[in-house]
Structures are given as C-alpha cells and as structure tokens.
Write an enzyme that holds these catalytic residues in place. Sequence first.
Site, mmCIF file in Angstrom:
data_model
loop_
_atom_site.group_PDB
_atom_site.id
_atom_site.type_symbol
_atom_site.label_atom_id
_atom_site.label_comp_id
_atom_site.label_asym_id
_atom_site.label_seq_id
_atom_site.Cartn_x
_atom_site.Cartn_y
_atom_site.Cartn_z
ATOM 1 N N SER A 161 53.364 40.749 51.676
ATOM 2 C CA SER A 161 52.001 40.754 52.192
ATOM 3 C C SER A 161 51.861 41.780 53.307
ATOM 4 C CB SER A 161 51.678 39.361 52.738
ATOM 5 O OG SER A 161 50.471 39.367 53.442
ATOM 6 N N SER A 162 50.603 42.080 53.638
ATOM 7 C CA SER A 162 50.304 42.887 54.826
ATOM 8 C C SER A 162 49.636 42.037 55.892
ATOM 9 C CB SER A 162 49.324 44.001 54.467
ATOM 10 O OG SER A 162 49.875 44.818 53.492
ATOM 11 N N THR B 46 40.130 38.349 51.572
ATOM 12 C CA THR B 46 40.861 37.710 52.676
ATOM 13 C C THR B 46 39.983 37.399 53.892
ATOM 14 O OG1 THR B 46 42.794 38.917 51.897
ATOM 15 C CG2 THR B 46 42.995 37.938 54.033
ATOM 16 N N GLU C 65 47.614 36.498 43.718
ATOM 17 C CA GLU C 65 48.562 37.024 44.714
ATOM 18 C C GLU C 65 49.757 37.737 44.090
ATOM 19 O OE1 GLU C 65 47.855 37.686 48.314
ATOM 20 O OE2 GLU C 65 47.006 35.771 47.708
ATOM 21 N N ASP D 242 50.487 41.405 44.306
ATOM 22 C CA ASP D 242 51.045 42.023 45.517
ATOM 23 C C ASP D 242 52.526 42.376 45.325
ATOM 24 O OD1 ASP D 242 48.794 42.166 47.040
ATOM 25 O OD2 ASP D 242 49.307 40.549 48.419
HETATM 26 N N1 GLU Z 1 46.902 40.053 49.404
HETATM 27 C C1 GLU Z 1 46.902 40.838 50.590
HETATM 28 C C2 GLU Z 1 48.115 40.545 51.429
HETATM 29 O O1 GLU Z 1 48.648 39.491 51.353
HETATM 30 C C3 GLU Z 1 45.700 40.606 51.428
HETATM 31 C C4 GLU Z 1 44.515 41.099 50.746
HETATM 32 C C5 GLU Z 1 43.429 41.532 51.664
HETATM 33 O O2 GLU Z 1 43.487 41.449 52.856
HETATM 34 O O3 GLU Z 1 42.458 41.987 51.149
HETATM 35 O O4 GLU Z 1 48.523 41.364 52.168
#
Ligand code: GLU
Length: 583
Positions: free
Chosen positions: A467-468, A403, A440, A443
């Site tokens: 997501s985070s 990311t 994705e 997740d």
């Molecule tokens: N897929 C993660 C999310 O959407 C982010 C992955 C990352 O920050 O490494 O929260």
Amino acid sequence: MHQKIIKPLALGITLAGSCVTAAEQVTDAIAPEATSAVQATSEVTAAQYIVAAAHPLASEAGYRVLQQGGSAIDAMVAVQTVLGLVEPQSSGLGGGAFLVYYDAESGKLTTFDGRETAPLAATPELFLKDGQPLKFYDAVVGGRSVGTPGTVKLLGDTHAKFGKLAWSDLLAPAAELARKGFTVSERLASSIAKDRDRLYRYPVTRAYFFNADGSPLQTSQTLTNEAYAATLDTLATKGADAFYFGSIAEDIVATVTGAEGNPGVLALQDFSVYRIKERAPVCGGFMSYEVCGMGPPSSGALTVGQILGIADQFRMQQRSADDPISWQIIGDASRLAFADRGRYMADTDYVPMPSGLLDEGYLKSRAALIKPGEALSEVAPGEPSWENAVSLADDESIELPSTSHFVIRDAKGNIVSMTTTIENGFGSRLMSNGFLLNNELTDFSFRAHKDGLPIANRVEPGKRPRSSMSPTIVMKDGVPYMAVGSPGGSRIIGYVSSALIRHLAWGESLDSAFNSPHAVNRFGTYDVELGAQSDGLATSLEGMGFKVNRRDLNSGLHGFVIKSDGTMVGAADKRREGVVLGD
Ligand code: GLU
C-alpha cells in the site's frame, strides 16, 4: 474557544463548537475548484475533542460519540460505518484499513494492520493471461481483484481493546441513516456518472447506483440502503466476527466466485483465518520531530520517512515554499525514495526487506546525489544495509485514487489516524450485503518476476498487497503533536510529505499546508496541480530539467495539530467534502 451553532444536518441534530458550519462546508464541496480562492479557512479550533473526516455526516457521527464521552476508537467505529454508506466509492465494510493509534494512558503509539489478504487459492498468475499482465480494469472489475476484507475486524478488535461505549450503539447511527436515507452528494453523483459503464455491469450494483430508467443517481436524490442496515444490525447483535463466519461471508464468497466474466477465488477459509496485525510504528526523523506511521505492507511511513529524511539534509526550515529549488529537492528526494519503494517494499511477513531504509547514514548518502538547482538525470534504487540480501526486480503495480482518511482525538487524548479504502473508486464494482467489495489485490504487481528476478510485491496466498497509505502521527519530545493523512493512491506519499514540510518547516497553517497547490513527483514526471498560482513553479521545474504534467490532483488531507496550550486546530482538504468538528 470559538463557539458556533452548526445548522442541523440530515439527522436533524444541532451541534456546537465549530468555526465553520457543516452546511457551508458541503457547499465548498460542491464546486471546490471554482470557489477555493474565496473560501474561508477550513480550520476549526477545539479544546476537548476533535474529528475530521471526508463527509459531514461521518464527522457528525464521530462528533456525537465524542460528545457522549466515547473514546477515539468508539468514534472511529461510527465514522467508518457512516463513511461506508455516504462515501461508498472510497471505503467501507468490504475494504481494508490501516490505523495509527496513540493510547494516552500508556503513552504508547502503535499501528493496526487491517489490510486485505490474497485468497489462499491465489497463484502468481492471478493477473496474467498467456503470460502477459491483464489490462488494469480487466483485472479490477469483477471477483478476481477482491481480497479478504479487514476493516470490520479492525473496528471490532480495536473496539474490544479501547472502546468505552457499547458496540451496538456505535453502529446504530449508520443503520438509521441507511434506513431513513441520505442525500447523494455532488461528488458521489459525479463519480457514478463518470464510472457508468463499469458500475452498470453487475445487477446488484446497477440497482443501487442507478434509477429504474437506467439513469445514474443525481445530486440531492435520497438513497436508502436496507441491506447495509441489515448487515449493521447483524454485526450489532452478533459482533464483528459475524462478518467472518456465516451468511455475510457466504454471500461475499458467492458474489466473488460467481462474478460473471471475471470470477475470483476467495473462499470461506480466507475469512476464518483472517487476522488484524498489530505492528510497531515506523518512525523517521524530520527536524526535531518523529514522523510515525504504517510500516509494511504499507510503503507509506518508509517512503514518507525517506523523503523527509533526505529533504532534512537540505535544511528545509531555511528554505521556502516560494523557492522552486525547494520543490526540486523534494521532487528528487521523492524519486529516490520511490526507487527504493519499487525495489524493496512489500509485505514483510512474506518477503525480506533491507533494515537500513531509514538509517541516517544511508539517507545522507542518498541526499548527496541531489544537486540543488538541477534535476537528477537518472534515479536508481540504493543499497541500504541488509543482512540477508536477495536480488529483486522493480515493482509494476498500478494504483488509482479513491480512499478516505480521518483523524480523531478524544477528551482523554487518545488519537486515531486512519486511512481506509476499497482501492479503486467503487472497488471491484461488486456489491454484497449493501456494500462494495474491494479490488485491493490489484495493488500487487501483476507480474511475479522480471528479468529472471522475483518482484517483492508479487501475489502470494494470504499475502497483503503493498500500500501507499500513510496514516501519520507526528511526535515531538515523546508526545503527539499532529495527526494527518490523505487518500490519493501512490500520490498519498507526496501529499502527506509536502503537507508536513509546509507546516513543520515553513510554518504554514494546516489550512494552507493542505490547500495550497500540490507538486508531487513519484517516478520522474512532476505532477503540478492546475491553477494560476502554480504556473511559475511549473515553468521553473521544467527549467531545472523535469518533465512537468499539469493536472488535477485529488488529495483529501485531514489532520489536526495540538498546540502548546493543549488546544487543537484541525483542517480539511477543500478538494473533497470533509469537515472538522470539535468542542
Ligand atoms: N489502494 C491504495 C493503497 O493502498 C490506496 C488507493 C487510493 O488512495 O486511492 O495504497
């Protein structure tokens, strides 16, 4: 304002206006841990416009657009298309993104959800085999984990609304760089080497990231990407929708459904129905600030909001970063927030969610559980107000870091705070049209039910995985004060929360807020960044009852603040390759 000439970068352009040269900052990125103690500040001051992104060439592309009078959204298109080329392991055309956007003319803060969707043919058993969850990488590598990409439509839709410069001109720098070639960075080379076995599995990916003799690309090698340039040419002439109808989508679908050993079920119909969703921002109070960000399907703004709202009950501005009790409070606030996140947060277009997760009374009741000086022995989800309560089981999804986050402010005051991802480093490891495809869908929770109760973040057709990602814009007295965000999987929430507390409550410079050692708690174990500076904190936290894990913590915070005289100060996380440029 400090004016300094930056050395020409790969495109041979001379830029003015930054306190730190891009070349110096590339050097920072080569050995971040070894040199961080002696590095100069990452901060850059600007009066008109600013951009901070995770790779010097991406910041430079955005800077040039701003210099030509482009809007923040124009610069975003240039930054994202260059990032997708030079930092392919983190984000790109094959992924998804969340944008928090401030429009200066209307004074409106809004968010755009470009998250990937589960294929319409996906079932709750997607990540189960004989009723048991697949091993994480068995699910990730291949077509099964690939969701419908949202990033290109996010760029296209927002450019149509807020762009000033021609769409095709904004894609040109990345296309040119892809044809001429760019220098493989230390970070990319080491990521390729570490992921060798997984990256080697599929022929197209192998051919791109490895030399003819099978050796991984090395730092300083020049890499060209004709397929990526051709994709950008198509998008430049036919528009962003060309990604969703026609040969680009067809090739992605063929790659996903034909992935040997682990095919997926993505279909052309998933592309034709894909939509960007504009959503109201989710804002939580902290001191005299409104901390605003991305609501569901991201858990980012709600969880950051809960952590800050609970911490606020302990008047963080009267405490200090040097007092371990501050970190015990933040750590327990975070555990309480993560308990709610696991139970309640998911794509609210599919599952109901309590409305009271950020209510002041509820956060006070959660804060009342915390005892300064003593870690909570047990943490459970709370019972926020909820009109139509349903019983849910806790989530089991796994997130690992990749990311990218970038921030931009243009000369008119429009602001972009965007977190963008293909999920895992190198995503699904499948390549199509010159870019990597996301993973994705991992997740989602791999299980759909637990103990007879449904899990909110279970796989459903068309749903967006939780997501985070926490792209954030902080408002003060109704106007923007700060933009910030980070990569880092579910640790993003901790990185962003503590950077905000350090700067807003403890008055630290952005450079210090981003680059001080991290201490992050999600589910109980306190992750404390390795380094002598945090030895004392680790020992104290253990003394207060936490299990402590000393480890590298790979954030990538980028942000800026707007001072009362209107000047901006931006900073970049020295753990990555990012640079800030501005005038
Ligand atoms: N897929 C993660 C999310 O959407 C982010 C992955 C990352 O920050 O490494 O929260």
